[in-house]
Design an enzyme around this catalytic site. Structure first.
Site: not given
Ligand code: GLC
Ligand code: CA
Length: 552
Positions: A96, A197, A250, A324-325
């Protein structure tokens, strides 16, 4: 065909996956311990959330050293061992990369603060406007303004997220070069994938940073044309040089048009894109911190539009329900209390048979659910605490605010992985950093692998993608688009067809199969209900999903 179309990625949230040393925090040795479990599931690549040195204000998305492992998670030797052991089991590692911003504790920011002009140009520093207003009216995504005072100076620095996450100035070629070096550093360690990200935010409005006269600034820093140039440049300077690397961006509040550009192979930007519109179908007027039942037709239309639009432009979707969000999809879009296994397998099949690359978020393969925490102290996430405060400032009572937090908090998906029915679900021998979900005695790996139906269903879906080229590479066609409770689609390749019917509600429903598919030789492919033949009308049980294969 591209090498990654038949692959499946599994997301490991290291902090909550497995704790190896009893400090209550998951770590790299914990991931190593569980590699055999992941190989057994059949996934090809493991995306690990950030474990780099960080003050952990935003759980590692605030990086203070991109080339070091935070001692919380282990050592570089642990990481190297992880890469090799994963590889031996046929799995690759995806890292990430948080390149839009660094922690304010990063050496670059600290040098800038100390007055070093060279490093001041690594960030966006601006004076107030003539009328005393902040440099722009852009809002931070975690609430509040996106500018904070830069040390003892008259300047402000930009942060689209927390004040401890300072946006890096990608306009500066030196910054881009430094970040390329970061990617190359990890490539040299044998990393084969990267998740970038909020990468569509790296190109701030190209000329000046100015007020957004219509709103919160989003259009001025999202999907700017220059992002495509930066991605192409990074591709050439880094991962594009290594065969078979897989990259996913993302993309915050993006468009199909831009995602085609990001992921069309001839553009040489990225392999694929994450977009989030399908996960906003339970937001009132686009506001996340609100409550409403999800809008099924909107969900279906969005999935259909993205499938169609990305196919037409030869782009490639990352397919996912969880990360995870997000709160747990099973708690949002299905019924884990009354139809646990059906709900989990319905959601899985709906996306695993689509065109794109499926991502499984840890625990999804067990049907893990939201935790139902009672108190605000049970939540750890910075965004959650900001929202809790803001909702009450807006006039909601404490309990109204909590009702929203319980459904929407990012911690819903960050709870410790449920391994066994022992204390703390076998995640740690210490005290977990975030409370384990109460249902761990019923929902856990040990039980699921021995006698459950969800893990094995995921195994079959992953296998099917490898066995049938039509799933990896077929085209997409939406069916029964007006139907209020079933999402149906067809995949086509060389005259073959796969038909998929996904029923999202508990009341049984009967559907009519389009006639053109009825006179062909067909067989039952996979489903979570009764095995059946393809007939002109099909009655679907609660949360049933069923797929048929039709010969050419
Ligand atoms: C991404 C991450 C999220 C993080 C944010 C800022 O959306 O997934 O967890 O808070 O970027 O880095
Ligand atoms: Ca630990």
């Amino acid at each position: 065909m591209s090498n990654f179309h038949d692959k499946v990625v599994y997301q490991v949230y290291p902090k909550s996956f497995k704790d190896s040393n009893g400090d209550g925090i998951g770590d790299l040795r914990g991931v190593i311990e569980k590699l055999a479990y992941l190989a057994d599931l059949g996934v090809d690549m493991l995306w690990l959330n950030p474990f780099f040195t960080s003050p952990q204000n935003d759980n590692g998305y605030d990086i203070s050293n991109y080339k070091e492992i935070d001692p919380l998670f282990g050592t570089m030797a642990d990481f190297e061992e992880l890469v090799h052991k994963a590889e031996a089991l046929g799995m690759e590692i995806m890292l990430d990369m948080v390149l839009n911003h660094s922690s304010t504790e990063h050496e670059w920011f600290q040098k800038a603060l100390a007055g070093d002009k060279e490093y001041q140009d690594y960030y966006y520093l601006r004076p107030a406007q003539e009328n005393g207003d902040l440099p722009t009216n852009w809002e931070s995504k975690f609430g509040g303004p996106s500018w904070s005072k830069f040390g003892q100076t008259d300047l402000y620095y930009m942060h689209l997220f927390d004040p401890t996450q300072a946006d890096l100035n990608w306009h500066n070629p030196k910054v881009r070069e430094e970040l390329h070096q970061v990617v190359n550093f990890w490539l040299n360690k044998g990393v084969k994938g990267f998740r970038f990200d909020v990468i569509n935010l790296i190109g701030k409005s190209t000329t000046e940073l100015v007020d957004d006269l219509t709103g919160n600034g989003k259009p001025l820093y999202t999907d700017q044309p220059i992002v495509h140039d930066y991605l192409k440049e990074m591709n050439q300077a880094t991962f594009g040089r290594v065969a078979d690397t897989v990259t996913v961006g993302e993309m915050s509040s993006t468009t199909i048009e831009n995602c085609v550009l990001y992921s069309n192979p001839t553009r040489e930007e990225l392999s694929m894109a994450f977009s989030f519109h399908h996960l906003k179908v339970d937001y009132v007027d686009g506001e996340k911190w609100s409550l409403m039942p999800f809008d099924f037709l909107a969900l279906k239309n969005i999935l259909n539009d993205w499938q169609t639009g990305m196919s037409e432009g030869d782009g490639w979707n990352a397919l996912f329900w969880n990360n995870h969000d997000q709160p747990r999809a099973i708690s949002r879009f299905a019924d884990p209390v009354n139809y646990h296994s059906e709900s989990a397998t319905l959601l899985a099949q709906t996306i695993h048979l689509l065109r794109g690359t499926p991502y499984i978020y840890q625990g999804e393969e067990l049907g893990m659910t939201n935790p139902d925490y009672e108190a605000i102290e049970d939540f750890m996430d910075i965004e959650t605490h900001n929202a809790y405060r803001k909702l009450q400032e807006k006039g909601l009572s404490e309990s109204e605010a909590m009702a929203i937090i319980r459904e929407k908090s990012r911690d819903n998906n960050r709870t410790p992985m449920q391994w066994t029915d022992e204390e703390h679900a076998g995640f740690t021998t210490g005290t977990p950093w975030l409370k384990v979900v109460d249902n761990y005695r019923e929902i856990n790996v040990a039980k699921e692998v021995a006698k459950g139906s969800i893990f094995s269903y995921y195994q079959r879906l992953i296998q099917l993608r490898k066995e049938l080229p039509i799933i990896a590479n077929g085209s997409y066609e939406g069916l029964l688009l007006e139907h209020p409770s079933v999402y149906a689609y067809a995949r086509h390749l060389n005259g073959e067809t796969v038909l998929v019917f996904n029923h999202f509600y508990a009341e049984p429903v009967t559907i009519q199969v389009p006639e053109e598919y009825l006179n062909r030789s067909s067989r039952y492919l996979i489903g979570n209900g009764q095995e059946r033949e393809l007939t002109s009308s099909l009655t679907l049980a609660p949360y049933e999903t069923i797929a048929f294969y039709l010969d050419a």
